[in-house]
Design an enzyme around this catalytic site. Sequence first.
Site, mmCIF file in Angstrom:
data_model
loop_
_atom_site.group_PDB
_atom_site.id
_atom_site.type_symbol
_atom_site.label_atom_id
_atom_site.label_comp_id
_atom_site.label_asym_id
_atom_site.label_seq_id
_atom_site.Cartn_x
_atom_site.Cartn_y
_atom_site.Cartn_z
ATOM 1 N N SER A 87 0.821 -1.192 -0.077
ATOM 2 C CA SER A 87 0.050 0.060 -0.041
ATOM 3 C C SER A 87 1.027 1.281 0.070
ATOM 4 O O SER A 87 2.212 1.318 0.500
ATOM 5 C CB SER A 87 -1.022 -0.229 1.244
ATOM 6 O OG SER A 87 -1.696 -1.327 1.209
HETATM 7 N N1 SAM Z 1 -0.697 -4.397 3.942
HETATM 8 C C1 SAM Z 1 -0.028 -5.129 2.840
HETATM 9 C C2 SAM Z 1 1.221 -4.510 2.498
HETATM 10 O O1 SAM Z 1 1.758 -3.884 3.457
HETATM 11 O O2 SAM Z 1 2.110 -5.103 1.849
HETATM 12 C C3 SAM Z 1 -0.903 -4.625 1.319
HETATM 13 C C4 SAM Z 1 -2.113 -5.629 1.320
HETATM 14 S S1 SAM Z 1 -2.371 -5.688 -0.469
HETATM 15 C C5 SAM Z 1 -3.173 -4.110 -0.740
HETATM 16 C C6 SAM Z 1 -3.976 -6.846 0.024
HETATM 17 C C7 SAM Z 1 -3.884 -8.076 0.273
HETATM 18 O O3 SAM Z 1 -4.908 -8.662 0.547
HETATM 19 C C8 SAM Z 1 -3.241 -9.094 -0.656
HETATM 20 O O4 SAM Z 1 -2.041 -9.576 -0.420
HETATM 21 C C9 SAM Z 1 -4.744 -10.107 -0.818
HETATM 22 O O5 SAM Z 1 -3.837 -11.404 -1.208
HETATM 23 C C10 SAM Z 1 -5.091 -9.940 0.543
HETATM 24 N N2 SAM Z 1 -6.588 -10.537 0.623
HETATM 25 C C11 SAM Z 1 -7.373 -10.403 -0.339
HETATM 26 N N3 SAM Z 1 -8.630 -10.932 0.090
HETATM 27 C C12 SAM Z 1 -8.260 -11.650 1.184
HETATM 28 C C13 SAM Z 1 -8.865 -12.225 2.325
HETATM 29 N N4 SAM Z 1 -10.111 -12.618 2.220
HETATM 30 N N5 SAM Z 1 -8.269 -12.945 3.279
HETATM 31 C C14 SAM Z 1 -7.039 -12.368 3.579
HETATM 32 N N6 SAM Z 1 -6.318 -11.751 2.565
HETATM 33 C C15 SAM Z 1 -6.948 -11.079 1.547
#
Ligand code: SAM
Length: 217
Positions: free
Chosen positions: A66
Amino acid sequence: MRWPTEEELARARRELVAELREKGIRDPRVLSAMEKVPRHLFVLPEYLPWAYDDRPLPIGLGQTISQPYIVALSTEALELSGEEKVLEIGTGSGYQTAILAELAKEVFTVERLPELSWEARERLRKLGYRNVHFRIGDGTRGWPEEAPFCAILVTAAAPKVPQSLLAQLSEGGRLVIPVGGRFHQDLWLVRKEGGRLVYEHLCPVSFVPLIGEEGWR
Ligand code: SAM
């Protein structure tokens, strides 16, 4: 390309923190966590030159790390004092996880893509974080065995706030979550106060989708 020196990387982090301050981030604990955590170790090597730009970057598998401003704003809204048990949904690279681990007592983080979770776990282990618990699975269901949580942060966009997460928020707790359509959403702070839910709009955002039982199918 020459690998930057530690001094250059530290200067880049200080400049990023100055930019975050200008954009309105005030909490000194959040700003010092942002100055401490080495974001360049969470990005793919080809994106190193942009590691300290205030923008999201690809981390593979169609996901992103992010934007630092959004990380700082979301974390600030959680009002962490250091005593909290925090739930994070969407571990991704583990960068936001590390920021939370700096500011809370314990962090429980859920990621649906195993490879990202494994890599994040290894990164955080090397950096010495011992207060983070990882789980692979659908985070829309939260982590019921560890509930309640004082703070919950969702880092992927949901069509609506998952009921399971609201149920796992403690009285007085704060939940930050992007909610909206597939491409554009709004970041919300939800407080549980006297059993009521109070919503505060933070800003418009664009996150990757939260995929799961109580997210996008
Ligand atoms: N906070 C992270 C970082 O600092 O790198 C960025 C996260 S990224 C924007 C969103 C993440 O949410 C992705 O890795 C995606 O695979 C995960 N994701 C999507 N749906 C999800 C779910 N139902 N449960 C857990 N993770 C999920």
